[in-house]
Every structure is written in structure tokens, then in C-alpha cells.
Scaffold this active site. Sequence first.
Site, PDB file in Angstrom:
ATOM      1  N   TYR A 138      29.340  38.745  38.342  1.00 15.19           N
ATOM      2  CA  TYR A 138      29.988  39.785  37.277  1.00 15.19           C
ATOM      3  C   TYR A 138      30.383  39.081  36.112  1.00 15.19           C
ATOM      4  CZ  TYR A 138      33.321  42.615  35.165  1.00 15.19           C
ATOM      5  OH  TYR A 138      33.794  43.670  34.009  1.00 15.19           O
ATOM      6  N   ARG A 276      43.641  36.593  49.622  1.00 16.00           N
ATOM      7  CA  ARG A 276      42.240  36.503  49.196  1.00 16.00           C
ATOM      8  C   ARG A 276      41.653  35.311  48.554  1.00 16.00           C
ATOM      9  NH1 ARG A 276      42.028  42.553  46.703  1.00 16.00           N
ATOM     10  NH2 ARG A 276      43.503  41.243  45.475  1.00 16.00           N
TER      11      ARG A 276
END
Length: 319
Positions: A138, A276
Amino acid sequence: MSRYLVTGGAGYIGSVVAAQLIEAGHDVTVLDDLSTGALEAVPEKADFVVGGVAQAAAVLDGGYAGVLHLAASSQVAESVRDPEKYWRNNVVGSLALITAMRRYGVGTLVFSSTAAVYGEPERVPITEDARTAPASPYGASKLAVDHMLTGAAAAHGLAAVSLRYFNVAGALAGRGERHHPESHLIPLVLQVALGQRAHIDVHGDDYETRDGTCVRDYLHVADLADAHLLALAAARPGDHLICNLGNGEGFTVREVIEAVRRVTGHPVPEAVRPRRPGDPAVLIASADRARKLLGWRPHRTGLDRIVADAWDFVREVTP
């Protein structure tokens, strides 16, 4: 006043930009395939065409003063699973748009870019001359379009402005976030307040920040839309201007959760999860260039104001 094409104008940010243009007295055509946008978000006074950005040639003509390009696939995790979709939609689609603009002599483009082009920052606040090292397809696809615009400005005299967003939130006049699936923190926490989720996951509480959780820069969507109109005025033929857009002030995950508790009056249980991979501790924008060259100033900077506007929207659209 002028006529503008807004690609992605049925989406969260695009619909607010289209509404702001109309409020300023401009004629607006919205081009959106409704894959993620909502028909009800398109301003009533806009002309609406169903289609992807690759169909821009069927919409454009010499009567347009410019294009505001907000159509894109924008989910980081999805881009890792399906990178081809992001090259096709974001890069190939943008090339088709730029080619159509050149064909019809439409010389001004404001592009919705992203802070994801920077990847893991070497320093904060992040300035436009920071190293670009996107950590996902992205971010890489948005950076590719930025490079495309630099080349088109130099070769063909395109007047281009890329606006690199940080975290956008809030709502305006019934236009807010409708992502499916939802991945942004404020809407997720509001879902807990609504009883749609049992708790909010806090991914890491051992960062070197004031409360151990990540710090992010939240910008009200109406302030973001203001910058697009100012960018149209600042665009110059042959130049590609890149500006970061952010509050310049960061809020931790737990500060966002606490703001939701204050605004809604509802409990918001937390569940601490592991960090994360790739989550930087702090992401804050330097918007000095936008202030100087666009004359832009965010006016809705308080976290409670941002959350309250988002809360009003989700209650309006939740059955």
C-alpha cells in the site's frame, strides 16, 4: 467558480472534500465505483458517475479546472496479502487518470498520498525530506504515484500537490468512517462503546511513551478537506509539491480510549495484546510546509472534539 473531478468522492475523505468544494461554490463531479464508498455520502449537488479511476477518460473533458484524486485501495494488511490489487488500482489506475488529464488539457492534480510512504521513521516529527521506505505494498503504491507525478510535472508541466495524510478521524455533516472491515482505532473503540465489541485490543503497553502505548497524530477530516482546497490554489505548473498533513501533536492509544469514555459516558474494556510487528512507537507529522506554502491551519485539533464528531456519526448510522 470552477469545475472539478473528485475520484473516490463517495468515500470517507473524498465525500467531505467534495462537499467542501461545493460549499465554496464549485461544480463537482464524483467518480467512484462504490467498492468501498457509500452512495449516501455523495453530496446531493454533485454529479455522480459510477466507475473506477481507470474510467476517468470517459468523464473528463476540457471544461475541468482540475482533479482531486482520492480513489485508492487503502488497507495495509490486505495489500500484503494481495499486492497485485494495489499495483493495479493505485498505480495503473493513477497512470490512466494522468494520461486522460493530459489528453484533455486538465493541468492540476491534488493527490491523496499517505504517511505510509515513510515506513519506520528515523526521527519525529516526520518532515517531507525524511527517508521513504514503505513497509507495505500500500505505501509503496502511493510512493510510486508520487514519483509518477514528479515526472509528469517535469515533462508535461502538470501542477501537482501530494498531501501525505497521517491518522484521519472525526466526521462532518453526516459523513464519517464506514470501513469494512474496520481497522482504525477511534471507530473500533466507538464500536466497544456501542456494545458491538466486547473490548478494544491494545497492541503493546511497554513502548517508551508516556503510558506505554503507541502515539499517533490524529487530524480531523474537515481540516484535511480544507487543505485540499488550499492545495488547488497553491499548485503551480511544472511543480510537484509534497506536504505532510497532521495535527503536529500525538495522542497515545490509551488517551484515545479515555477520550471515548469521556465523550460517550460508556465503559470501554481493554485487552492488552502483544506488539504488532512493524508498529513504530511514535508517528507524528511536521506540517510546517503545509502551514507555510498552503497557508493551512488545523482548527479542530482537540481529541475530544474529534471523538465527539465521530461518535455523533456512528450513532446516526447505527440501527
